[in-house]
Design a protein around this motif. Structure first.
Motif, PDB file in Angstrom:
ATOM      1  N   ASP A 142       0.898  -1.120  -0.092  1.00 27.27           N
ATOM      2  CA  ASP A 142      -0.288  -0.039   0.291  1.00 27.27           C
ATOM      3  C   ASP A 142       1.022   1.811   0.351  1.00 27.27           C
ATOM      4  O   ASP A 142       0.474   2.173   0.687  1.00 27.27           O
ATOM      5  CB  ASP A 142      -0.964   0.196   1.599  1.00 27.27           C
ATOM      6  CG  ASP A 142      -2.248   0.413   0.640  1.00 27.27           C
ATOM      7  OD1 ASP A 142      -1.820   1.527   0.010  1.00 27.27           O
ATOM      8  OD2 ASP A 142      -3.041   1.423   1.884  1.00 27.27           O
ATOM      9  N   LEU A 157       9.843   9.544   1.365  1.00 34.51           N
ATOM     10  CA  LEU A 157       9.532  10.678   1.353  1.00 34.51           C
ATOM     11  C   LEU A 157       9.601  10.828   2.324  1.00 34.51           C
ATOM     12  O   LEU A 157       9.700  12.609   2.694  1.00 34.51           O
ATOM     13  CB  LEU A 157       7.717  10.487   0.815  1.00 34.51           C
ATOM     14  CG  LEU A 157       7.748  10.855  -0.658  1.00 34.51           C
ATOM     15  CD1 LEU A 157       6.367  10.882  -0.492  1.00 34.51           C
ATOM     16  CD2 LEU A 157       8.575  11.579  -1.451  1.00 34.51           C
ATOM     17  N   ARG A 173       5.980  12.287  -9.538  1.00 34.68           N
ATOM     18  CA  ARG A 173       6.609  10.999  -8.532  1.00 34.68           C
ATOM     19  C   ARG A 173       8.157  11.850  -8.659  1.00 34.68           C
ATOM     20  O   ARG A 173       9.318  11.595  -7.711  1.00 34.68           O
ATOM     21  CB  ARG A 173       6.841   9.469  -8.891  1.00 34.68           C
ATOM     22  CG  ARG A 173       5.805   9.153  -8.423  1.00 34.68           C
ATOM     23  CD  ARG A 173       4.736   7.490  -9.437  1.00 34.68           C
ATOM     24  NE  ARG A 173       6.631   6.900  -8.702  1.00 34.68           N
ATOM     25  CZ  ARG A 173       6.792   5.787  -8.035  1.00 34.68           C
ATOM     26  NH1 ARG A 173       5.671   6.219  -6.823  1.00 34.68           N
ATOM     27  NH2 ARG A 173       8.215   5.459  -7.493  1.00 34.68           N
ATOM     28  N   GLY A 214       8.841  14.932  -6.305  1.00 33.48           N
ATOM     29  CA  GLY A 214       8.562  14.412  -5.419  1.00 33.48           C
ATOM     30  C   GLY A 214      10.017  13.738  -4.974  1.00 33.48           C
ATOM     31  O   GLY A 214       9.997  13.157  -3.599  1.00 33.48           O
ATOM     32  N   LEU A 242      11.186  10.931  -6.307  1.00 31.06           N
ATOM     33  CA  LEU A 242      10.825   9.712  -5.996  1.00 31.06           C
ATOM     34  C   LEU A 242      11.484   8.562  -7.179  1.00 31.06           C
ATOM     35  O   LEU A 242      11.622   7.512  -7.539  1.00 31.06           O
ATOM     36  CB  LEU A 242       9.731   8.912  -5.850  1.00 31.06           C
ATOM     37  CG  LEU A 242       9.378   8.914  -4.159  1.00 31.06           C
ATOM     38  CD1 LEU A 242       7.334   9.079  -4.716  1.00 31.06           C
ATOM     39  CD2 LEU A 242      10.127   8.758  -3.374  1.00 31.06           C
ATOM     40  N   ARG A 301      17.732  13.094  -3.203  1.00 30.42           N
ATOM     41  CA  ARG A 301      16.451  12.631  -1.662  1.00 30.42           C
ATOM     42  C   ARG A 301      16.444  14.366  -1.278  1.00 30.42           C
ATOM     43  O   ARG A 301      15.607  13.793  -0.505  1.00 30.42           O
ATOM     44  CB  ARG A 301      17.822  11.797  -1.262  1.00 30.42           C
ATOM     45  CG  ARG A 301      17.551  10.486  -0.938  1.00 30.42           C
ATOM     46  CD  ARG A 301      18.288   9.659   0.078  1.00 30.42           C
ATOM     47  NE  ARG A 301      18.885   9.898   0.773  1.00 30.42           N
ATOM     48  CZ  ARG A 301      19.506   9.880   1.488  1.00 30.42           C
ATOM     49  NH1 ARG A 301      20.846   9.217   1.041  1.00 30.42           N
ATOM     50  NH2 ARG A 301      19.961  10.223   2.588  1.00 30.42           N
ATOM     51  N   ARG A 359      12.603  15.819  -0.685  1.00 27.39           N
ATOM     52  CA  ARG A 359      11.416  14.696  -0.366  1.00 27.39           C
ATOM     53  C   ARG A 359      11.019  14.698   0.672  1.00 27.39           C
ATOM     54  O   ARG A 359       9.736  14.951   0.880  1.00 27.39           O
ATOM     55  CB  ARG A 359      11.573  12.786  -0.039  1.00 27.39           C
ATOM     56  CG  ARG A 359      12.410  12.657  -1.507  1.00 27.39           C
ATOM     57  CD  ARG A 359      13.160  10.659  -0.969  1.00 27.39           C
ATOM     58  NE  ARG A 359      13.829  10.318  -2.790  1.00 27.39           N
ATOM     59  CZ  ARG A 359      14.510   9.798  -2.407  1.00 27.39           C
ATOM     60  NH1 ARG A 359      15.251   8.764  -1.875  1.00 27.39           N
ATOM     61  NH2 ARG A 359      14.920   8.867  -3.864  1.00 27.39           N
ATOM     62  N   VAL A 383       8.186  17.662   0.595  1.00 27.17           N
ATOM     63  CA  VAL A 383       7.228  17.024   0.128  1.00 27.17           C
ATOM     64  C   VAL A 383       5.727  16.501   0.854  1.00 27.17           C
ATOM     65  O   VAL A 383       6.668  15.589   1.083  1.00 27.17           O
ATOM     66  CB  VAL A 383       7.699  16.468  -1.075  1.00 27.17           C
ATOM     67  CG1 VAL A 383       6.486  16.208  -2.302  1.00 27.17           C
ATOM     68  CG2 VAL A 383       8.386  17.460  -2.400  1.00 27.17           C
ATOM     69  N   ALA A 416      -1.882   4.970  -3.282  1.00 28.94           N
ATOM     70  CA  ALA A 416      -1.827   3.831  -2.190  1.00 28.94           C
ATOM     71  C   ALA A 416      -1.907   4.774  -1.156  1.00 28.94           C
ATOM     72  O   ALA A 416      -1.716   6.109  -0.896  1.00 28.94           O
ATOM     73  CB  ALA A 416      -0.818   3.269  -2.517  1.00 28.94           C
TER      74      ALA A 416
END
Lengths: 222, 273
Positions: free
Chosen positions: A78, A86, B45, B48, B50, B70, B73, B76, B82
């Motif tokens: 999930d 993050l 993404r 962010g 990622l 990094r 991150r 953000v 998800a």
């Protein structure tokens, strides 16, 4: 760094406590392995006593594999993997936190298995300090290597099958060192257990140091 | 705040972004629209941190994404398809964990839970037992508590009831009012339009249409959003008329008081160090 590591470890342990996977599945599985070994060796007490160190650590490794897989399956569900990235937590802290949680679960598992072999296999401890120290150091080595390879396989489609294939060969030195040290601690063979404990400690340190540095790279690439 | 030039992002060998040019300033609300596979989620993404850009230049919050993604991150807040929550932990435990993990204080957790309507009856319920809408609210609470400078929302209204949808709209306007940038990917255009966003249309991994390029006045509207006292509410629902934020922020000490966004000039948390 240590605060974050503890944050991760506490979270993992809380999840394990809630889900009861470790107590309801991993520990019974480990106990079952010991029982099956006893069946395989035809309940021969002398043989079981002699092979107790090896059987004990094989049971730890196999059931520890479940704990490692479980530890990383919760990070792949999930979207929590992205959320963890993050958060900005340093990868080394994540590694130490995950490894600490697995280490504590392995220790609990070893206690259960130790009681089981003392009862089932009629084994006796001759050097309690060596026995306890070996258990601690080997658990640290398994946890560190397991954490490193766990993150490597976490997002693979075949993670359930690839993890044992990758991890068990790497853990061979731990299995050998811990078994030899236990031979001495249980008095089943005339070896220098403390020397083997030193070898075991060396591998544990290597896994921990290497894992602290490599975890971030593997996390980004996984 | 966001500067992308010819950005390419590969998913395997597939160029999900195939040369995106985009500039977004503080306080802007940007609606990313486009068909499935247009690259909206990939763009979020990438912003962010990622995803690494495979080509072009990308800077977000002053951070070059090609080498130091990094660093962006922790500044953000992202809500995607998800939930980003642990099913075995309760609502409060999840939000508290993410607050601590992001270096934010746990003291803001009760207010964030209360704001998203998951404070009382749901406080101690494991996330695995929540409905999709309740999970979405909890995810948003986990973002609120970290006070991001950049909000990345992927279909934020999905699964929410009318009250929850209104809450999301308020969150978006409050965050922009406090100077944060908000990127929203959504197919629910009618839902977003009242927020007066800048509409960017993606297609085939490139910016197909950007209303700000066609009509530069639009950017002015967005840039002044933070100066509208009616919208300068904090992310916790406390009206703070002193907040100007955004490019028009005149007093950084006042911007700091807006819980909805971290002030870039304020003493940084440990994650930003």
């Amino acid at each position: 760094m240590l605060r974050d590591a503890w944050l991760i470890a506490a979270k993992d342990l809380r999840i394990e406590w809630r889900s009861r996977v470790a107590t309801n599945q991993v520990a019974p599985f480990a106990f079952l392995i010991l029982v099956l070994f006893a069946f395989a060796l035809d309940a021969n007490s002398a043989a079981l006593r002699e092979f107790t160190p090896g059987l004990f650590w094989v049971a730890v490794l196999f059931s520890g594999m479940l704990a490692i897989q479980r530890s990383f399956s919760i990070e792949s569900s999930d979207g929590v993997g992205d959320a963890l990235l993050l958060s900005g937590i340093e990868p080394a802290s994540m590694f130490l936190g995950k490894a600490l949680a697995i280490f504590l679960q392995l220790l609990a598992l070893e206690v259960i298995l130790a009681v089981a072999v003392l009862v089932l296999y009629d084994a006796g401890i001759e050097d309690g300090v060596l026995f306890a120290t070996t258990s601690l150091v080997a658990a640290a080595g398994v946890a560190a290597a397991g954490t490193l390879y766990g993150v490597l396989s976490v997002n693979l489609r075949v993670k359930e099958t690839i993890l044992p294939l990758l991890l068990l060969p790497v853990l061979a030195p731990v299995l050998i060192g811990a078994t030899r040290a236990f031979n001495d601690a249980l008095g089943t063979a005339a070896v220098d257990g403390w020397a083997w404990l030193g070898v075991l400690g060396l591998f544990a340190v290597i896994y921990i140091v290497f894992g602290s540095f490599a975890y971030g790279v593997l996390l980004e690439d996984s | 705040m966001i500067h992308l030039r010819g950005v390419i992002a590969l998913l395997g060998r597939f160029p999900a972004l195939a040369g995106v040019d985009l500039d977004v300033g503080p306080g802007e609300i940007v609606l990313l629209q486009g068909p499935n596979g247009a690259g909206k989620t990939t763009l979020l993404r990438l912003c962010g941190g990622l995803l690494a850009p495979s080509g072009g230049t990308a800077s977000v919050l002053g951070v070059d994404l090609t080498g130091k993604r990094r660093q962006v991150r922790s500044r953000v807040g992202m809500v995607g398809h998800a939930s980003g929550l642990y099913g075995d932990l309760t609502v409060a435990e999840n939000v508290r964990f993410w607050a601590r993990a992001c270096g934010a204080g746990a003291q803001d957790v009760p207010a964030a839970l209360d704001r998203m309507g998951v404070a009382h009856r749901l406080h101690d319920v494991p996330v695995a037992r929540l409905s999709a809408g309740q999970r979405r609210r909890t995810s948003l609470a986990a973002v609120v508590v970290r006070r991001p400078e950049l909000w990345l929302l992927d279909e934020p209204h999905a699964g929410l009831d009318q009250v929850g949808r209104d809450l999301v709209d308020t969150l978006i306007t409050d965050a922009a009012g406090a100077g944060a940038t908000v990127l929203v990917a959504s197919h629910e255009l009618d839902r977003i339009r009242p927020l007066n966003p800048r509409v960017v249309t993606l297609a085939g991994g490139v910016v197909h249409d950007d209303v700000a390029k066609r009509d530069p006045e639009v950017r002015g509207v967005q840039g002044s959003r933070a100066e509208d006292p009616a919208q300068a509410e904090s992310a916790h629902g406390v009206r703070d008329p002193g907040v100007t934020g955004g490019m028009g922020a005149e007093d950084p000490t006042q911007a700091e008081s807006a819980p909805g966004v971290r002030d870039p000039e304020a003493p940084k948390g440990k994650r930003d160090a």
